[in-house]
Motif scaffolding. Structure first.
Motif, mmCIF file in Angstrom:
data_model
loop_
_atom_site.group_PDB
_atom_site.id
_atom_site.type_symbol
_atom_site.label_atom_id
_atom_site.label_comp_id
_atom_site.label_asym_id
_atom_site.label_seq_id
_atom_site.Cartn_x
_atom_site.Cartn_y
_atom_site.Cartn_z
ATOM 1 N N GLU A 1 0.834 -1.220 0.000
ATOM 2 C CA GLU A 1 0.000 0.000 0.000
ATOM 3 C C GLU A 1 0.865 1.265 0.000
ATOM 4 N N GLU A 2 2.073 1.135 0.541
ATOM 5 C CA GLU A 2 2.949 2.305 0.536
ATOM 6 C C GLU A 2 3.630 2.447 -0.828
ATOM 7 N N PHE A 3 3.884 1.315 -1.455
ATOM 8 C CA PHE A 3 4.604 1.315 -2.722
ATOM 9 C C PHE A 3 3.730 1.733 -3.899
ATOM 10 N N SER A 4 2.459 1.358 -3.851
ATOM 11 C CA SER A 4 1.594 1.610 -5.002
ATOM 12 C C SER A 4 0.245 2.112 -4.530
ATOM 13 N N ALA A 5 -0.452 2.812 -5.398
ATOM 14 C CA ALA A 5 -1.776 3.340 -5.021
ATOM 15 C C ALA A 5 -2.694 3.328 -6.229
ATOM 16 N N PHE A 6 -3.929 3.044 -6.001
ATOM 17 C CA PHE A 6 -4.967 3.190 -7.046
ATOM 18 C C PHE A 6 -5.443 4.634 -6.974
ATOM 19 N N VAL A 7 -5.177 5.411 -7.977
ATOM 20 C CA VAL A 7 -5.531 6.829 -7.927
ATOM 21 C C VAL A 7 -6.664 7.074 -8.930
#
Ligand SMILES: Cc1cc2nc3c(=O)[nH]c(=O)nc-3n(C[C@H](O)[C@H](O)[C@H](O)COP(=O)(O)O)c2cc1C
Length: 209
Positions: free
Chosen positions: A202-208
Motif C-alpha cells: 500500500e505504501e509502494f503503489s496506489a490506485f488513484v
C-alpha cells in the motif's frame, strides 16, 4: 501468479557455487531479453555473454563485486553511443520484411524516428538507450528466476575498463549494467537465507482515481 513465487525466490546473489548454467538456459534468457519491450521498438543496446575466466578477471579488477569473476556467466548490457539514421533505416527495413510489408511500407514511421533522434543530442540519445538496456535487465531477472538460475544485477564496476577491454567503443557501444548468472552457494552466501525486504504494497503503489 507463478511469477510472484519466482520473484520471491530470487535475490541478488553474492556468492555462487561452481556449477555452470547450461548454454540452452543462457540462450533462453537471451531470447527473453530480445523479446522484451523497447521504446520505439528499435532495441538500442546489445547483450554480451562473457564466460572466459581470464577476460572476466581483467573486467572485474578493482571491483567489489566478486560475482563478475565468480559466477557461471556474465551478461554485459551495452547501449548504443548514438542512434544513427542508418541504424533506424536498417531496422525498419527488417521490420517490413518480418511483417511481410512492401519495401517502404513503414516509411512514415521511419521518418518520424529519424526526425526525432536527429533533433536530440547524441548524449541524450545514449541516455535514452541506457534506459532501454535496464528494461532488458528487468526481463532477464524474471526469466532467470523462472529457470531457477541465480543472478546479480550490478552497477558496481568500472564502465570505462569494460569498454576498453571489450573494445566497445569501436562497436558504437558502452557498458551500462551487468548481470551475473549461476547457482547460489547457500552455505557461504550470508544473503541467501535473509528475508526479502520490501515496502508494504500500500505504501509502494496506489490506485488513484
Ligand atoms: C541496477 C542495479 C544495480 C545493482 N548493483 C549491485 C552491485 O553492484 N552489487 C550487488 O551486490 N548488488 C547490486 N544490486 C542488487 C541490489 O542491491 C538488490 O537488488 C536490492 O538490494 C534488493 O535485493 P534483492 O534483489 O536481493 O531482492 C543492484 C541492483 C540493481 C537493480
Amino acid at each position: 501468479m507463478e511469477l510472484i513465487n519466482h520473484l520471491k525466490w530470487r535475490y541478488a546473489t553474492k556468492k555462487y557455487n561452481t556449477e555452470k548454467v547450461s548454454e540452452e538456459k543462457v540462450n533462453q534468457i537471451l531470447e527473453a531479453i530480445n523479446l522484451t519491450a523497447s521504446s520505439c521498438g528499435i532495441q538500442p543496446y546489445r547483450v554480451l555473454v562473457i564466460s572466459n575466466p581470464e577476460i572476466r578477471a581483467q573486467l572485474g579488477a578493482g571491483s567489489f563485486n566478486g560475482q563478475i569473476v565468480n559466477s557461471s556467466h556474465l551478461l554485459v548490457f551495452a547501449a548504443f553511443n548514438e542512434i544513427s539514421i542508418t541504424y533506424i533505416e536498417e531496422y525498419i527495413k527488417m521490420a517490413e520484411k518480418q511483417r511481410n510489408l512492401p519495401e517502404g511500407g513503414m516509411d512514415e514511421f521511419s521518418k518520424k524516428l529519424t526526425g526525432y533522434f536527429s533533433a536530440n543530442t547524441q548524449e541524450a540519445n545514449a541516455i535514452w538507450a541506457n534506459k532501454q538496456a535496464y528494461i532488458g535487465l528487468g526481463t532477464a531477472l524474471a526469466a532467470a528466476a523462472e529457470l531457477k538460475i541465480d543472478t546479480t544485477p550490478m552497477e558496481g564496476f568500472d564502465a570505462q575498463q569494460f569498454d576498453e577491454i571489450l573494445g566497445l567503443k569501436a562497436k558504437g557501444l558502452h557498458a551500462v549494467v551487468l548481470l551475473s548468472l549461476g547457482y547460489r552457494d547457500t552455505e557461504n552466501d550470508y544473503f541467501a537465507n535473509l528475508a526479502k525486504v520490501r515496502l508494504p504494497i500500500e505504501e509502494f503503489s496506489a490506485f488513484v482515481g
